[in-house]
Write a protein that holds these residues in place. Sequence first.
Motif, PDB file in Angstrom:
ATOM      1  N   ARG B 182       9.190   8.568  -0.307  1.00 32.68           N
ATOM      2  CA  ARG B 182       9.886   7.456   0.347  1.00 32.68           C
ATOM      3  C   ARG B 182       8.944   6.272   0.629  1.00 32.68           C
ATOM      4  NH1 ARG B 182      10.066   5.577   5.157  1.00 32.68           N
ATOM      5  NH2 ARG B 182       8.694   7.219   5.890  1.00 32.68           N
ATOM      6  N   GLU B 186       9.065   2.504  -0.935  1.00 30.17           N
ATOM      7  CA  GLU B 186       9.265   1.318  -0.090  1.00 30.17           C
ATOM      8  C   GLU B 186       8.185   0.273  -0.349  1.00 30.17           C
ATOM      9  OE1 GLU B 186      11.636   2.927   3.858  1.00 30.17           O
ATOM     10  OE2 GLU B 186       9.502   2.537   3.988  1.00 30.17           O
ATOM     11  N   THR B 190       8.903  -3.398  -1.639  1.00 31.80           N
ATOM     12  CA  THR B 190       8.414  -4.594  -0.928  1.00 31.80           C
ATOM     13  C   THR B 190       7.694  -5.523  -1.896  1.00 31.80           C
ATOM     14  OG1 THR B 190       8.141  -3.289   1.071  1.00 31.80           O
ATOM     15  CG2 THR B 190       6.932  -5.356   0.970  1.00 31.80           C
TER      16      THR B 190
END
Lengths: 359, 381
Positions: B182, B186, B190
């Motif tokens: 995860r 992320e 980003t």
Amino acid sequence: MSPIDLRPDQVLEELSGFGRKLSHGMQNLMTVGDIPTGVTPKEIIHQEDKMVLYRFQPPASKVQNPVPVLIVYALVNRPYMTDLQENRSTVRGLLDAGLDVYLIDWGYPDRADRYLTLDDYINGYLDRAVDVIRKRHRLQAINVLGICQGGTFSLCYAAMHPDKVANLVTMVTPVDFHTPDNLLSKWVRHIDADLVVDTLGNVPGEMLNWTFLTLKPWRLMGQKYLDMVEMLDDPKQIDNFLRMEKWIFDSPDQAGEAYRQFIKDFYQQNRLIEGGLKIGEREVDLRNVSMPVLNIYATEDHLVPPAASRALKGRLGTQDYTEQAFKGGHIGIYVSGRAQKEVPPAIGRWIDERTYPID
Amino acid sequence: MPKQESPAEAWAEQWQQAQRRYWDAWMDMARETGQQHDAAQPWAQSLEHWWKTMSGTLPDSGQDLMHHLVGLGKAYFSLAEGLAKSDTPHGDDMMGAVSRWTEQMGETLRNMTSQLQQPFGKPPGAAATFWDLPLDTWQRTWSAAMPFPGDWMKALRPEDAGADLHAGLERFLSIPAVGYTREAQEQHQTLARLMLDYQQALREFQLGLSQSGLEAVEDFRRLLTERAASEDAEPLTSVRQIYDLWVDACENAYATYAQSDEYAERYGRMVNALMALKRQGARLVDEQLEAMNMPTRREVSTLQKRLHETRREQHALRAEIERLNERLAALAPDEPTVSRPARAATKRATRKPTPKAAPKSAAKTASKTAPKKPARPGRRQ
């Protein structure tokens, strides 16, 4: 009347001429070797990290002023601009005016210098260089000549250490960073200086180059080089052009922390004149500048507009304030033919008058 | 014995002959057909060809300059060729050619503006290249500052990759991050989002420039009209004069725009967006280095900062010791006799031990006081 009077055959002739100059110029370019800069003989007096303090060799025939002058150049670009070539040298002019000339070369900061602050530069390197000269000459105070950003540094230094500065000369020095015609200042208002420094560490010289070039992009990135083609027949002019090009693009990276404070405190918050400027633990108050000040600005300066320099008037603690305008630009003030005749002799006279007071 | 030509001289001669032949042929054709020709700037192309052949023979010091000159020469030749494609050889017709060239420039900039206002349209090159000078230089400047090596951003330029890539990125960004990876997911999401932000900021900046370019076209027309109406103004008699007038118009329009708040805001957004993107890239690189048990940028920065702080303390201590030494020297009974005024000016320089010895002893004492850094006797800083 037609605004253009031009025939196709004239266009042909012009194009042919351009091609001819370009191809002949290439032959001249083949013979170009290294481009020497910094022509006046000098010796190293003191070194600290990447900073070097030089003393220029004075001409034996000149009677020297007993109080030496220290040139403080900007962190941006290299100080050999003051001693570019034989016939274009502010340093040579100052020596001829009877001054004993020292110069600080800040060097090229690398990642190991990323945490150097303005305090390190001004209250550290600069102050220690001044002390070295004071000791050598057994003097309480010396003359300081600050150029551009180096002038701003010199002002800060003189405000924090007024006892060590006998006379202060500032050249093309920004004081008020928020004058309406200051493009650089407008552009950096929305830059997140913290983000820039935290991301890059040191700020690349290329970034500053780009910024300076975009002040007048078509003249500086285009028209100038077409003018150059006209000179390609003359090896001497090629040398001069390349020497200037070398200087323009010879931009050291900026130590991150020093850049951060300079952008925030000077460009964004204008604290030098608005107040509240601190360098390290010391407050900078221009009213503490109590020694005589000569402020020289260039009327055609597009980097430091005249108003940005002239803002010094009335903000100092001294009554002995002299302002001098030079008709030219930010670079012309060091290298133009007129500058050689006007600027160093004027500085020499001004300092002499304050070294040998008339009773 | 005839003088031997150098390769450069031979090529220069050949190139000039080629130019002459091109021109003669072009003029003959124009006379015969009375039509304009759409050959794609062969003169400028011949310059490029010549440069490619010759560039290897130049020393490094001249390469960059010559490359720049040839690039500008091509732009200049393109303008001249556009003007020279005038059927009849004088006055008003040349003015007509300038008007057509101006109109073409305006049309290109209008297209460019329109394309930039679309989410992912491709901005036209050609004449816009001239107006793109600041942006082009920006991209060259920052190619080395991209998060990853190489021309990584170029492959991700929406106008090059098309809408598919953008749609793919949007899909990628919309996937919720779950499970063991995860955090990594992320981080990459980003990065992708910041990349899109930067592209958007870059396009906004370019849009501002192209709109300003349209002002330059109008300004150029106005300057020509004023010149035509003025009894005092001399007519332009060379391509170079026309080019200079065009540069004046460009600089005037740009200067007006560059003074505006809009420019400063867009410029700031572009720089900040690039910095945010690069910082995220650096984070990811650090993660990889850490995984490989290599020193990270973050760690090196921490070390640099600590070392710097230690050095500052060392300087402060050394200065303090020097001050104390001076006071001690002033109190010492064997101090040499110096006249009062001279003493005031020179008391630091004449103290004992000698000025050179003082920093050494100071350094030794400082090193005792600063345990973090071992002493290196006799060496300053």
